[in-house]
Write a protein that holds these residues in place. Structure first.
Motif, PDB file in Angstrom:
ATOM      1  N   THR A  54       0.833  -1.206   0.000  1.00 10.44           N
ATOM      2  CA  THR A  54       0.000   0.000   0.000  1.00 10.44           C
ATOM      3  C   THR A  54       0.868   1.256   0.000  1.00 10.44           C
ATOM      4  OG1 THR A  54      -0.147  -0.119   2.417  1.00 10.44           O
ATOM      5  CG2 THR A  54      -1.925  -1.150   1.154  1.00 10.44           C
ATOM      6  N   TRP A 105       2.161   1.753  -3.588  1.00 10.33           N
ATOM      7  CA  TRP A 105       1.075   2.280  -4.422  1.00 10.33           C
ATOM      8  C   TRP A 105       0.869   3.769  -4.154  1.00 10.33           C
ATOM      9  CZ3 TRP A 105      -1.996   1.176  -8.420  1.00 10.33           C
ATOM     10  CH2 TRP A 105      -2.133  -0.149  -8.848  1.00 10.33           C
ATOM     11  N   THR A 106       1.079   4.175  -2.931  1.00 13.76           N
ATOM     12  CA  THR A 106       0.841   5.569  -2.561  1.00 13.76           C
ATOM     13  C   THR A 106       1.907   6.493  -3.124  1.00 13.76           C
ATOM     14  OG1 THR A 106      -0.267   4.897  -0.513  1.00 13.76           O
ATOM     15  CG2 THR A 106       0.576   7.148  -0.604  1.00 13.76           C
ATOM     16  N   ASN A 107       3.166   6.027  -3.160  1.00 18.15           N
ATOM     17  CA  ASN A 107       4.277   6.923  -3.485  1.00 18.15           C
ATOM     18  C   ASN A 107       4.871   6.754  -4.880  1.00 18.15           C
ATOM     19  OD1 ASN A 107       4.413   8.235  -0.890  1.00 18.15           O
ATOM     20  ND2 ASN A 107       5.219   6.325  -0.072  1.00 18.15           N
ATOM     21  N   ALA A 154      -3.551   2.552   5.302  1.00 17.65           N
ATOM     22  CA  ALA A 154      -4.127   1.906   4.131  1.00 17.65           C
ATOM     23  C   ALA A 154      -5.644   1.970   4.206  1.00 17.65           C
ATOM     24  CB  ALA A 154      -3.677   0.450   4.049  1.00 17.65           C
ATOM     25  N   LEU A 185      -6.493   1.836  -4.325  1.00 18.76           N
ATOM     26  CA  LEU A 185      -5.173   2.467  -4.351  1.00 18.76           C
ATOM     27  C   LEU A 185      -4.923   3.148  -5.699  1.00 18.76           C
ATOM     28  CD1 LEU A 185      -3.205  -0.427  -2.633  1.00 18.76           C
ATOM     29  CD2 LEU A 185      -3.701   1.813  -1.621  1.00 18.76           C
ATOM     30  N   LEU A 245      -6.580   6.593  -5.770  1.00 13.09           N
ATOM     31  CA  LEU A 245      -6.208   7.658  -4.843  1.00 13.09           C
ATOM     32  C   LEU A 245      -6.014   8.960  -5.626  1.00 13.09           C
ATOM     33  CD1 LEU A 245      -3.584   5.768  -2.621  1.00 13.09           C
ATOM     34  CD2 LEU A 245      -5.895   6.479  -1.935  1.00 13.09           C
ATOM     35  N   GLN A 250      -3.667  11.038  -6.024  1.00 13.44           N
ATOM     36  CA  GLN A 250      -2.417  11.169  -6.767  1.00 13.44           C
ATOM     37  C   GLN A 250      -2.283  10.142  -7.886  1.00 13.44           C
ATOM     38  OE1 GLN A 250      -2.831  10.169  -3.620  1.00 13.44           O
ATOM     39  NE2 GLN A 250      -1.146   8.915  -2.856  1.00 13.44           N
ATOM     40  N   ASN A 251      -3.171   9.129  -7.908  1.00 11.70           N
ATOM     41  CA  ASN A 251      -3.098   8.073  -8.916  1.00 11.70           C
ATOM     42  C   ASN A 251      -4.244   8.094  -9.924  1.00 11.70           C
ATOM     43  OD1 ASN A 251      -0.826   7.116  -7.579  1.00 11.70           O
ATOM     44  ND2 ASN A 251      -1.933   5.542  -6.451  1.00 11.70           N
TER      45      ASN A 251
END
Length: 330
Positions: A232, A235-237, A277, A294, A297, A299-300
């Motif tokens: 997670t 996936w976030t960064n 998460a 994810l 999100l 940013q994604n």
């Protein structure tokens, strides 16, 4: 664009061709495996089959002109050979490079030298290191591939656009995660401000000209031959950092033109939870729901909206299908 990279049985279970509620074959779905019968019987799915070139084949081609010739030939020829499987036959006129990995990057410098052990400032409070700037050189695969894509970008494609826009790249997990953890303007520094990681300056120009850049959001264990999704935290960064890498050295924001080329390539299984998460990611019975949360999100989301791909989704077909249908085929 939705890419299916699995066996015909797995892909048919997701797409359900001919069944009520099947995903529509409307020009957005493509299949990567060489086997026939993913969508239609016989050769009915030729327009949706993708040609392939391996990273090793590009490296063997060696020069920009050799790489450009290989890629253009794969776009133009009807056989669409798939490495290790022979020719499948297709008419999509799209070629996917499987994959770009560490071989297309520049090596990190040798840190076991006096200069990279650093010197301390007069007040003994800080170590100082050389100012390392990666400099891609002729003959390096990443450098030559960027030159090859420049050649293809100058050749118009009959149906519109350029030959470069008919090329897509799968980005190996190590490439994605290296950008995800590397610091500094070239995403290659460790926490101690030394270049522990490879840089990817030479190949950036190739990715900028491609029709699509597919981030493989999973790790591969070479000893067990198994995959697991990125955590997670990854996936976030990692995706947002990759968009800044494409934008240019030291970029703090992302150029939408390059974000528009990016896609997520997903696999079966549950992402390991690392840090905060979404609640669904703590329910391992819903691994694909977690991954799509994810992928969506803030940013994604712009990447996810470009379309996604699946690789080896056996066991998670129904859940992945439900998410794809909800997001792309409403």
């Amino acid at each position: 664009m939705i890419v299916f990279y699995a066996t015909p049985a797995t892909n048919r279970k997701i797409i359900k061709p001919g069944a009520a509620g099947a995903l529509p074959i409307d020009g957005r779905i493509f299949v990567q495996e060489p086997n026939v019968g993913h969508l239609f019987a016989g050769d009915g799915d030729r327009p949706y089959r993708l040609s392939s070139v391996s990273g090793a084949q590009l490296i063997t081609a060696a020069t920009a002109s050799g790489m450009a010739s290989l890629l253009r030939r794969r776009i133009d020829e009807p056989g669409c050979p798939f490495a290790g499987y022979g020719a499948a036959g297709c008419s999509s006129r799209l070629v996917f490079v499987d994959e770009l990995d560490f071989r297309f990057a520049e090596r990190a410098p040798n840190l076991n030298t006096p200069a990279w052990r650093g010197r301390t400032t007069r007040n003994q409070t800080k170590r100082v290191f050389p100012n390392y700037v990666p400099r891609p050189k002729a003959g390096q695969p990443g450098y030559e591939l960027t030159k090859a894509m420049a050649i293809l970008a100058a050749i118009p494609f009959a149906a519109g656009g350029t030959y470069a826009e008919r090329v897509h790249f799968y980005i190996a997990p190590g490439f994605v995660s290296s950008i995800g953890v590397g610091k500094g303007p070239y995403f290659n520094l460790g926490r101690d401000a030394r270049p522990h990681f490879r840089s990817h300056e030479g190949v950036r120009g190739a990715l900028r000209r491609a029709g699509g850049v597919w981030l493989e959001m999973y790790h591969f264990n070479t000893s067990t031959r198994t995959r697991r999704p990125f955590s997670t935290g990854e996936w976030t960064n990692s995706p947002k950092r990759f968009t800044r890498y494409l934008t240019g050295p030291g970029a703090t924001t992302s150029d939408p033109a390059y974000v528009g080329r990016l896609h997520f390539m997903m696999t079966r299984g549950a992402p390991p939870v690392a840090g905060g998460a979404p609640g669904a990611c703590r329910n391992t019975a819903r691994p694909q729901t977690c991954q799509f949360i994810l992928a969506s999100l803030p940013q994604n989301e712009a990447i996810r909206a470009n379309g996604v791909g699946e690789y080896k989704m056996e066991g998670d077909e129904d859940e992945w299908r439900a998410e794809v249908k909800r997001l792309f085929f409403r």
